[in-house]
Design an enzyme around this catalytic site. Structure first.
Site, PDB file in Angstrom:
ATOM      1  N   GLY A  12      -3.555   4.333   8.584  1.00 23.26           N
ATOM      2  CA  GLY A  12      -2.546   4.154   7.540  1.00 23.26           C
ATOM      3  C   GLY A  12      -2.316   2.684   7.241  1.00 23.26           C
ATOM      4  O   GLY A  12      -2.897   1.797   7.887  1.00 23.26           O
ATOM      5  N   ASP A  13      -1.498   2.425   6.215  1.00 19.42           N
ATOM      6  CA  ASP A  13      -1.136   1.056   5.818  1.00 19.42           C
ATOM      7  C   ASP A  13      -2.350   0.225   5.411  1.00 19.42           C
ATOM      8  O   ASP A  13      -2.374  -0.990   5.623  1.00 19.42           O
ATOM      9  CB  ASP A  13      -0.369   0.324   6.953  1.00 19.42           C
ATOM     10  CG  ASP A  13       0.824   1.124   7.423  1.00 19.42           C
ATOM     11  OD1 ASP A  13       1.522   1.687   6.561  1.00 19.42           O
ATOM     12  OD2 ASP A  13       1.049   1.201   8.643  1.00 19.42           O
ATOM     13  N   LYS A  16      -3.502   1.310   0.335  1.00 19.58           N
ATOM     14  CA  LYS A  16      -4.047   2.316  -0.594  1.00 19.58           C
ATOM     15  C   LYS A  16      -3.358   2.244  -1.944  1.00 19.58           C
ATOM     16  O   LYS A  16      -3.992   2.369  -2.984  1.00 19.58           O
ATOM     17  CB  LYS A  16      -3.819   3.739  -0.049  1.00 19.58           C
ATOM     18  CG  LYS A  16      -4.542   4.054   1.213  1.00 19.58           C
ATOM     19  CD  LYS A  16      -4.114   5.402   1.757  1.00 19.58           C
ATOM     20  CE  LYS A  16      -2.719   5.421   2.310  1.00 19.58           C
ATOM     21  NZ  LYS A  16      -2.468   4.666   3.532  1.00 19.58           N
ATOM     22  N   GLY A  40       4.876   4.780   2.980  1.00 13.36           N
ATOM     23  CA  GLY A  40       5.587   3.678   2.327  1.00 13.36           C
ATOM     24  C   GLY A  40       4.561   2.928   1.505  1.00 13.36           C
ATOM     25  O   GLY A  40       3.890   2.043   2.008  1.00 13.36           O
ATOM     26  N   HIS A  41       4.375   3.343   0.257  1.00 14.18           N
ATOM     27  CA  HIS A  41       3.324   2.763  -0.570  1.00 14.18           C
ATOM     28  C   HIS A  41       3.890   1.608  -1.401  1.00 14.18           C
ATOM     29  O   HIS A  41       4.780   1.794  -2.216  1.00 14.18           O
ATOM     30  CB  HIS A  41       2.714   3.849  -1.473  1.00 14.18           C
ATOM     31  CG  HIS A  41       1.948   4.874  -0.690  1.00 14.18           C
ATOM     32  ND1 HIS A  41       1.502   6.061  -1.201  1.00 14.18           N
ATOM     33  CD2 HIS A  41       1.533   4.862   0.604  1.00 14.18           C
ATOM     34  CE1 HIS A  41       0.857   6.738  -0.262  1.00 14.18           C
ATOM     35  NE2 HIS A  41       0.869   6.031   0.840  1.00 14.18           N
ATOM     36  N   THR A  42       3.358   0.427  -1.155  1.00  8.68           N
ATOM     37  CA  THR A  42       3.909  -0.780  -1.788  1.00  8.68           C
ATOM     38  C   THR A  42       3.005  -1.266  -2.915  1.00  8.68           C
ATOM     39  O   THR A  42       1.795  -1.388  -2.736  1.00  8.68           O
ATOM     40  CB  THR A  42       4.032  -1.903  -0.726  1.00  8.68           C
ATOM     41  OG1 THR A  42       4.758  -1.367   0.382  1.00  8.68           O
ATOM     42  CG2 THR A  42       4.751  -3.118  -1.271  1.00  8.68           C
ATOM     43  N   GLN A 218      -1.015   7.992   4.632  1.00 10.95           N
ATOM     44  CA  GLN A 218      -1.456   7.733   6.014  1.00 10.95           C
ATOM     45  C   GLN A 218      -2.983   7.481   6.020  1.00 10.95           C
ATOM     46  O   GLN A 218      -3.517   7.060   5.009  1.00 10.95           O
ATOM     47  CB  GLN A 218      -1.081   8.881   6.962  1.00 10.95           C
ATOM     48  CG  GLN A 218       0.430   9.002   7.209  1.00 10.95           C
ATOM     49  CD  GLN A 218       1.161   9.798   6.146  1.00 10.95           C
ATOM     50  OE1 GLN A 218       0.736  10.860   5.748  1.00 10.95           O
ATOM     51  NE2 GLN A 218       2.284   9.292   5.689  1.00 10.95           N
ATOM     52  N   THR A 294       8.256   1.664   5.788  1.00 11.77           N
ATOM     53  CA  THR A 294       9.210   2.769   5.938  1.00 11.77           C
ATOM     54  C   THR A 294      10.192   2.494   7.069  1.00 11.77           C
ATOM     55  O   THR A 294      11.376   2.768   6.952  1.00 11.77           O
ATOM     56  CB  THR A 294       8.440   4.081   6.204  1.00 11.77           C
ATOM     57  OG1 THR A 294       7.578   4.316   5.097  1.00 11.77           O
ATOM     58  CG2 THR A 294       9.374   5.268   6.354  1.00 11.77           C
ATOM     59  N   GLY A 296      10.110  -0.622   9.108  1.00 11.13           N
ATOM     60  CA  GLY A 296      10.297  -2.042   9.429  1.00 11.13           C
ATOM     61  C   GLY A 296       9.704  -2.439  10.780  1.00 11.13           C
ATOM     62  O   GLY A 296       9.775  -3.594  11.181  1.00 11.13           O
ATOM     63  N   PRO A 298       7.232  -3.725  13.656  1.00 12.29           N
ATOM     64  CA  PRO A 298       6.045  -4.585  13.640  1.00 12.29           C
ATOM     65  C   PRO A 298       4.811  -3.735  13.880  1.00 12.29           C
ATOM     66  O   PRO A 298       4.834  -2.839  14.726  1.00 12.29           O
ATOM     67  CB  PRO A 298       6.272  -5.556  14.801  1.00 12.29           C
ATOM     68  CG  PRO A 298       7.482  -5.107  15.522  1.00 12.29           C
ATOM     69  CD  PRO A 298       8.154  -4.008  14.759  1.00 12.29           C
ATOM     70  N   ARG A 299       3.767  -3.981  13.095  1.00  6.91           N
ATOM     71  CA  ARG A 299       2.534  -3.205  13.304  1.00  6.91           C
ATOM     72  C   ARG A 299       1.681  -3.879  14.368  1.00  6.91           C
ATOM     73  O   ARG A 299       1.666  -5.107  14.464  1.00  6.91           O
ATOM     74  CB  ARG A 299       1.743  -3.119  11.996  1.00  6.91           C
ATOM     75  CG  ARG A 299       2.489  -2.353  10.927  1.00  6.91           C
ATOM     76  CD  ARG A 299       1.669  -2.235   9.636  1.00  6.91           C
ATOM     77  NE  ARG A 299       2.464  -1.636   8.585  1.00  6.91           N
ATOM     78  CZ  ARG A 299       2.495  -2.056   7.323  1.00  6.91           C
ATOM     79  NH1 ARG A 299       1.764  -3.071   6.939  1.00  6.91           N
ATOM     80  NH2 ARG A 299       3.266  -1.443   6.438  1.00  6.91           N
ATOM     81  N   LEU A 326      -8.308  -9.143   2.786  1.00 10.24           N
ATOM     82  CA  LEU A 326      -9.302 -10.083   3.314  1.00 10.24           C
ATOM     83  C   LEU A 326      -8.695 -11.479   3.444  1.00 10.24           C
ATOM     84  O   LEU A 326      -9.022 -12.218   4.376  1.00 10.24           O
ATOM     85  CB  LEU A 326     -10.528 -10.114   2.379  1.00 10.24           C
ATOM     86  CG  LEU A 326     -11.686 -10.971   2.867  1.00 10.24           C
ATOM     87  CD1 LEU A 326     -12.322 -10.391   4.125  1.00 10.24           C
ATOM     88  CD2 LEU A 326     -12.767 -11.127   1.785  1.00 10.24           C
ATOM     89  N   ASP A 327      -7.799 -11.833   2.530  1.00 14.69           N
ATOM     90  CA  ASP A 327      -7.176 -13.168   2.525  1.00 14.69           C
ATOM     91  C   ASP A 327      -6.418 -13.460   3.824  1.00 14.69           C
ATOM     92  O   ASP A 327      -6.267 -14.617   4.205  1.00 14.69           O
ATOM     93  CB  ASP A 327      -6.213 -13.293   1.339  1.00 14.69           C
ATOM     94  CG  ASP A 327      -5.207 -12.147   1.317  1.00 14.69           C
ATOM     95  OD1 ASP A 327      -5.649 -10.992   1.187  1.00 14.69           O
ATOM     96  OD2 ASP A 327      -4.000 -12.407   1.470  1.00 14.69           O
TER      97      ASP A 327
HETATM   98  P1  IMP Z   1       5.195  10.931  11.522  1.00 19.46           P
HETATM   99  O1  IMP Z   1       4.220  11.066  10.408  1.00 19.46           O
HETATM  100  O2  IMP Z   1       6.496  10.312  11.099  1.00 19.46           O
HETATM  101  O3  IMP Z   1       5.356  12.200  12.288  1.00 19.46           O
HETATM  102  O4  IMP Z   1       4.565   9.886  12.573  1.00 19.46           O
HETATM  103  C1  IMP Z   1       3.396  10.161  13.342  1.00 19.46           C
HETATM  104  C2  IMP Z   1       2.530   8.923  13.516  1.00 19.46           C
HETATM  105  O5  IMP Z   1       1.975   8.550  12.262  1.00 19.46           O
HETATM  106  C3  IMP Z   1       3.300   7.694  14.013  1.00 19.46           C
HETATM  107  O6  IMP Z   1       2.433   6.916  14.816  1.00 19.46           O
HETATM  108  C4  IMP Z   1       3.627   6.953  12.739  1.00 19.46           C
HETATM  109  O7  IMP Z   1       3.833   5.575  12.961  1.00 19.46           O
HETATM  110  C5  IMP Z   1       2.352   7.219  11.938  1.00 19.46           C
HETATM  111  N1  IMP Z   1       2.575   7.166  10.486  1.00 19.46           N
HETATM  112  C6  IMP Z   1       3.190   8.086   9.722  1.00 19.46           C
HETATM  113  N2  IMP Z   1       3.186   7.703   8.447  1.00 19.46           N
HETATM  114  C7  IMP Z   1       2.545   6.534   8.395  1.00 19.46           C
HETATM  115  C8  IMP Z   1       2.190   5.661   7.342  1.00 19.46           C
HETATM  116  O8  IMP Z   1       2.451   5.904   6.149  1.00 19.46           O
HETATM  117  N3  IMP Z   1       1.511   4.530   7.699  1.00 19.46           N
HETATM  118  C9  IMP Z   1       1.168   4.259   8.978  1.00 19.46           C
HETATM  119  N4  IMP Z   1       1.475   5.050   9.996  1.00 19.46           N
HETATM  120  C10 IMP Z   1       2.153   6.181   9.710  1.00 19.46           C
END
Ligand code: IMP
Length: 419
Positions: A12-13, A16, A40-42, A218, A294, A296, A298-299, A326-327
């Protein structure tokens, strides 16, 4: 070509939404087919930032119709709030939003269950977005779920609510059930203009040769069957989810673009072989603004994982790749790509399906030269520093799929089109 799918191919993230937005300027229809407000599509246009959770990203183009399929789970109050906020920015929904009446409803009960889901604790903790997504999907599969169309009929809705609470062995007074029934029925009245059976519309639009863009949420490594289970979301995030998620035959999908970040990130728990718990990981997090849109949170950041990337490319049958952010790698002296996994001295041929093993693998890396130059204003692949071109070529070779788009910044125009 009349249809295109844009799918996240890692955890995810992958940006897209930026790719959907970039490719969507002439789309007639943009379709969300799975997930819910965990997404959380930005999208950034002219220094304005929009974050979508349930609304398809195509809503920014006034002529584009937006569809939410039956495979999505919807929190109706949050969705209406999201719509109201976008309307306040002069984005019109009139005659443009279509939601399937078979979509599952996320209830307060589901959010409570998700928030308290420390049943998944310690080594089993998933770290969900706490939007009630898992519990809502579970109830749909257990056949106690409530669908959007149920909200139309108060008597039926009341009995469905009684049923779901008794299934969860939760006591609710008659007054509470009554109150919830009328709240849900009231919100349905506000939504009814959007509610329909989207498969019929999509079929008609497809046969009319309209350009339909399927927007994944995702990523494939979070797919409930093929992701890094149990550290996954509860829907089918991969290409197969399109058909079941909006009721169209698979052959309606003409082309699939897989979106990969130039490095890897993951939010939430679960194995992540190339994770960087060091200064480089921190640098990528800051430069890439890697904090969940969605939650906040830290990834977690790490090097590009070509083993996992190849796995998801094959699972989805991807035709072309888009490489984003890439930047963010500019300024790193050395950049690494994971080309293999080792476990107990053995090189693995396949991605391990057991999270324990996946958590123990040692990545084998290809080391590449980095580049110093800011690349955010570059619009042609040949103008990229040689090292950046080499990096993209290496990824392309490992994916065995052409890279057609490279994103070098968050804005719509910061995009390099190769094909
Ligand atoms: P859930 O979808 O809220 O049940 O979360 C399950 C797993 O998917 C967790 O590790 C979340 O952080 C991850 N996850 C859910 N939605 C997203 C997303 O849009 N981007 C990245 N990770 C996500």
């Amino acid at each position: 070509m009349s249809t295109l799918a844009v799918l996240g191919c890692m955890w995810g993230d992958e940006a897209k939404a930026k790719i959907v937005d970039f490719l969507g300027d002439n789309a007639d229809v943009v379709v969300r087919f799975q997930g819910g407000s965990n997404a959380g599509h930005t999208i950034c246009v002219d220094d304005k930032k929009y974050v979508f959770h349930s609304v398809p990203s195509g809503i920014l183009y006034p002529g584009t119709k937006c569809v939410i399929g039956a495979g999505v789970v919807i929190e109706p109050f949050d969705l209406m709030a999201e719509i109201a906020e976008l309307e306040a920015h002069n984005i019109s929904f009139t005659g443009r939003l279509y939601i399937d009446e078979r979509a599952g409803v996320v209830l307060p009960l589901h959010k409570d269950l998700d928030a308290g889901s420390e049943i998944s604790s310690g080594a089993h903790k998933i770290g969900t977005t706490k939007r009630g997504i898992g519990p809502a999907y579970s109830d749909m599969v257990a056949r106690v779920g409530i669908r959007l169309g149920d909200l139309q009929y108060p008597e039926w809705l009341r009995s469905r609510l009684q049923n779901i609470y008794s299934y969860h062995k939760i006591e609710r007074s008659d007054a509470d059930i009554e109150n919830e029934t009328s709240r849900l029925h009231e919100i349905w009245k506000q939504m009814q203009g959007y509610i329909c059976q989207v498969d019929n519309l999509l079929r008609k639009w497809y046969l009319d040769d309209q350009y339909i863009l399927f927007e994944g949420a995702q990523g494939t490594l979070l797919d409930v069957s093929y992701g890094t289970y149990p550290f996954v979301t509860s829907s089918h995030t991969m290409a197969g989810g399109i058909s079941t998620g909006c009721g169209v035959p698979m052959r309606y999908v003409d082309k699939i673009i897989g979106v990969y970040k130039a490095y890897c990130t993951r939010v939430g728990d679960g194995p992540f072989p190339t994770e960087l718990n060091d200064a480089i990981g921190d640098k990528i997090r800051v430069q890439g603004n890697e904090f969940g849109s969605t939650t906040g949170r830290p990834r977690r950041c790490g090097w590009f994982d070509a083993v996992a990337a190849q796995y998801t490319a094959r699972l989805n049958g991807i035709d072309a790749a888009a490489v984003t952010l890439l930047d963010v790698l500019s300024g790193l002296e050395e950049i690494k790509i994971c080309t293999g996994y080792w476990h107990n001295g053995v090189k693995l041929r396949e991605i391990p399906t057991n999270p324990l093993i996946m958590g123990e693998v040692v990545p084998e890396y290809l080391s590449m030269k980095g580049w110093d130059k800011d690349i955010t204003e570059i619009r042609s692949i040949n103008k990229l520093p040689r090292a950046a071109q080499d990096y993209l070529e290496a990824i392309q070779d490992m994916l065995e799929i052409p890279i057609e788009i490279v994103s070098v910044g968050k804005n719509r125009n910061q995009t390099i089109v190769i094909k």
